[in-house]
Enzyme design. Sequence first.
Site, PDB file in Angstrom:
ATOM      1  N   SER A   1       0.822  -1.209   0.000  1.00 31.29           N
ATOM      2  CA  SER A   1       0.000   0.000   0.000  1.00 31.29           C
ATOM      3  C   SER A   1       0.851   1.251   0.000  1.00 31.29           C
ATOM      4  O   SER A   1       0.332   2.339  -0.224  1.00 31.29           O
ATOM      5  CB  SER A   1      -0.853   0.057   1.266  1.00 31.29           C
ATOM      6  OG  SER A   1      -1.645  -1.072   1.376  1.00 31.29           O
TER       7      SER A   1
ATOM      8  N   HIS B   1      -1.274  -2.611  -7.218  1.00 23.02           N
ATOM      9  CA  HIS B   1      -1.925  -2.296  -5.945  1.00 23.02           C
ATOM     10  C   HIS B   1      -3.447  -2.374  -6.071  1.00 23.02           C
ATOM     11  O   HIS B   1      -4.080  -1.468  -6.633  1.00 23.02           O
ATOM     12  CB  HIS B   1      -1.473  -0.897  -5.481  1.00 23.02           C
ATOM     13  CG  HIS B   1      -2.073  -0.485  -4.179  1.00 23.02           C
ATOM     14  ND1 HIS B   1      -2.520   0.791  -3.923  1.00 23.02           N
ATOM     15  CD2 HIS B   1      -2.317  -1.193  -3.051  1.00 23.02           C
ATOM     16  CE1 HIS B   1      -3.004   0.843  -2.699  1.00 23.02           C
ATOM     17  NE2 HIS B   1      -2.894  -0.344  -2.154  1.00 23.02           N
TER      18      HIS B   1
ATOM     19  N   GLU C   1      -3.969   0.392  -8.877  1.00 23.03           N
ATOM     20  CA  GLU C   1      -2.876   1.328  -9.168  1.00 23.03           C
ATOM     21  C   GLU C   1      -1.668   0.534  -9.659  1.00 23.03           C
ATOM     22  O   GLU C   1      -1.286  -0.448  -9.014  1.00 23.03           O
ATOM     23  CB  GLU C   1      -2.467   2.092  -7.899  1.00 23.03           C
ATOM     24  CG  GLU C   1      -3.429   3.175  -7.484  1.00 23.03           C
ATOM     25  CD  GLU C   1      -2.967   3.930  -6.235  1.00 23.03           C
ATOM     26  OE1 GLU C   1      -3.018   5.164  -6.237  1.00 23.03           O
ATOM     27  OE2 GLU C   1      -2.574   3.283  -5.241  1.00 23.03           O
TER      28      GLU C   1
ATOM     29  N   ASN D   1      -3.877   6.051  -1.203  1.00 22.47           N
ATOM     30  CA  ASN D   1      -3.590   6.070   0.239  1.00 22.47           C
ATOM     31  C   ASN D   1      -2.904   7.351   0.696  1.00 22.47           C
ATOM     32  O   ASN D   1      -2.992   7.718   1.870  1.00 22.47           O
ATOM     33  CB  ASN D   1      -2.776   4.842   0.634  1.00 22.47           C
ATOM     34  CG  ASN D   1      -3.639   3.597   0.606  1.00 22.47           C
ATOM     35  OD1 ASN D   1      -4.823   3.669   0.883  1.00 22.47           O
ATOM     36  ND2 ASN D   1      -3.047   2.469   0.254  1.00 22.47           N
TER      37      ASN D   1
HETATM   38  P1  NAD Z   1      -3.504  -9.483   6.268  1.00 20.33           P
HETATM   39  O1  NAD Z   1      -2.947  -9.245   7.614  1.00 20.33           O
HETATM   40  O2  NAD Z   1      -4.964  -9.770   6.084  1.00 20.33           O
HETATM   41  O3  NAD Z   1      -2.731 -10.718   5.564  1.00 20.33           O
HETATM   42  C1  NAD Z   1      -1.348 -10.831   5.506  1.00 20.33           C
HETATM   43  C2  NAD Z   1      -1.001 -12.306   5.276  1.00 20.33           C
HETATM   44  O4  NAD Z   1       0.403 -12.411   5.030  1.00 20.33           O
HETATM   45  C3  NAD Z   1      -1.313 -13.191   6.495  1.00 20.33           C
HETATM   46  O5  NAD Z   1      -2.130 -14.279   6.113  1.00 20.33           O
HETATM   47  C4  NAD Z   1       0.057 -13.659   6.948  1.00 20.33           C
HETATM   48  O6  NAD Z   1       0.082 -14.976   7.475  1.00 20.33           O
HETATM   49  C5  NAD Z   1       0.832 -13.597   5.622  1.00 20.33           C
HETATM   50  N1  NAD Z   1       2.276 -13.580   5.815  1.00 20.33           N
HETATM   51  C6  NAD Z   1       3.013 -12.864   6.717  1.00 20.33           C
HETATM   52  N2  NAD Z   1       4.322 -13.154   6.577  1.00 20.33           N
HETATM   53  C7  NAD Z   1       4.409 -14.074   5.570  1.00 20.33           C
HETATM   54  C8  NAD Z   1       5.499 -14.772   4.988  1.00 20.33           C
HETATM   55  N3  NAD Z   1       6.748 -14.594   5.401  1.00 20.33           N
HETATM   56  N4  NAD Z   1       5.229 -15.644   3.988  1.00 20.33           N
HETATM   57  C9  NAD Z   1       3.958 -15.838   3.562  1.00 20.33           C
HETATM   58  N5  NAD Z   1       2.888 -15.207   4.073  1.00 20.33           N
HETATM   59  C10 NAD Z   1       3.111 -14.337   5.078  1.00 20.33           C
HETATM   60  O7  NAD Z   1      -3.055  -8.230   5.376  1.00 20.33           O
HETATM   61  P2  NAD Z   1      -3.758  -7.626   4.063  1.00 20.33           P
HETATM   62  O8  NAD Z   1      -4.741  -6.594   4.467  1.00 20.33           O
HETATM   63  O9  NAD Z   1      -4.182  -8.741   3.168  1.00 20.33           O
HETATM   64  O10 NAD Z   1      -2.523  -6.827   3.426  1.00 20.33           O
HETATM   65  C11 NAD Z   1      -1.556  -7.497   2.636  1.00 20.33           C
HETATM   66  C12 NAD Z   1      -0.823  -6.489   1.774  1.00 20.33           C
HETATM   67  O11 NAD Z   1      -1.763  -5.800   0.933  1.00 20.33           O
HETATM   68  C13 NAD Z   1      -0.069  -5.402   2.562  1.00 20.33           C
HETATM   69  O12 NAD Z   1       1.102  -5.076   1.868  1.00 20.33           O
HETATM   70  C14 NAD Z   1      -1.063  -4.254   2.542  1.00 20.33           C
HETATM   71  O13 NAD Z   1      -0.455  -3.008   2.679  1.00 20.33           O
HETATM   72  C15 NAD Z   1      -1.648  -4.411   1.158  1.00 20.33           C
HETATM   73  N6  NAD Z   1      -2.972  -3.802   0.972  1.00 20.33           N
HETATM   74  C16 NAD Z   1      -3.916  -3.847   1.978  1.00 20.33           C
HETATM   75  C17 NAD Z   1      -5.157  -3.261   1.778  1.00 20.33           C
HETATM   76  C18 NAD Z   1      -6.208  -3.295   2.862  1.00 20.33           C
HETATM   77  O14 NAD Z   1      -7.183  -2.538   2.765  1.00 20.33           O
HETATM   78  N7  NAD Z   1      -6.077  -4.124   3.866  1.00 20.33           N
HETATM   79  C19 NAD Z   1      -5.462  -2.649   0.554  1.00 20.33           C
HETATM   80  C20 NAD Z   1      -4.499  -2.653  -0.468  1.00 20.33           C
HETATM   81  C21 NAD Z   1      -3.258  -3.234  -0.243  1.00 20.33           C
END
Ligand code: NAD
Length: 290
Positions: free
Chosen positions: A118, A139, A151, A189
């Site tokens: 993000s 993204h 994005e 963001n």
């Molecule tokens: P989340 O916490 O729901 O999921 C993250 C996952 O990553 C978990 O299942 C965790 O077990 C896994 N993980 C952690 N370390 C790991 C590793 N070493 N190997 C494999 N898996 C691993 O988080 P999310 O909301 O899905 O966010 C994930 C990414 O997407 C982040 O970079 C976040 O910034 C981005 N993002 C989030 C949003 C949002 O609204 N939540 C929107 C756009 C982008």
Amino acid sequence: MITHLGIVGAGQMGCGIAHVSAQAGYRVTLYDLSSERIEAGLATINGNLARQVSNGKLTDEERREALSRISGSTDINDLAPADLVIEAATEDESVKRKIFSKLCPVLKPEAILATNTSSLSITRLAAATDRPEQFMGIHFMNPVPVMKLVELVRGIATDDTTFRAAKDFVGKLDKTVTVAEDFPAFIVNRILLPMINEAIYTLYEGVGSVEAIDTAMKLGANHPMGPLQLADFIGLDTCLSIMQVLHDGLADSKYRPCPLLVKYVEAGWLGRKSGRGFYDYRGDVPVPTR
Ligand code: NAD
């Protein structure tokens, strides 16, 4: 040509990306650290596909086909056949770097590697891989099956072939692309998170309650969701990471994360995904926690 997609992280975003990609006909390997995570992720995807069936947006046959294209794995070697891997793990640069160091030796030389970060610098993450030319930011927005925008962010070294392949992939998912330069938090963001952080300051300073702030922005600014409800939806840990990246990356005090946001994250109250944040989701209806 991209036919097989690898996804790292079966959280909210990884599952959403797996869902829309499988629906668009891609084969998907979804990798996470534990089989519990994978199972919970696949159950979420199935639940969301089933909702589309009951809304008449999908047939049951299409739901089954989409699900059959997704396989879960806790072995990173299973990402070897992927043409494109999207990293969607926790928003923490050191976590992402460790993933790339394990993942790169597994990948085909021609495979494209992308991150769903993000806010983190694409150029810096690219430098932690063996393929900065074939690395970029793709993204997605949350929830992926609903939100139309993606994005695309090039790093300094990203080549045109990689960019075109990513654009083509996103087009096949029936999403709209905007191109953002590689600055902290990109476009959406950069604008959205300071607004959410300001809403948390408004709560912290006692200007309004959770309910007052969310109602004010829903009815007074015509936002479909209040900013605190939205923060819970995004995940408060993710919100805090993005504010820290803005604060560090742009060195401007206007991006200072609200201490109340820090406190919620320290308490493990991360929003919907942990059952509690600015609202408590453990009952039938969300109840404000302040
Ligand atoms: P989340 O916490 O729901 O999921 C993250 C996952 O990553 C978990 O299942 C965790 O077990 C896994 N993980 C952690 N370390 C790991 C590793 N070493 N190997 C494999 N898996 C691993 O988080 P999310 O909301 O899905 O966010 C994930 C990414 O997407 C982040 O970079 C976040 O910034 C981005 N993002 C989030 C949003 C949002 O609204 N939540 C929107 C756009 C982008």
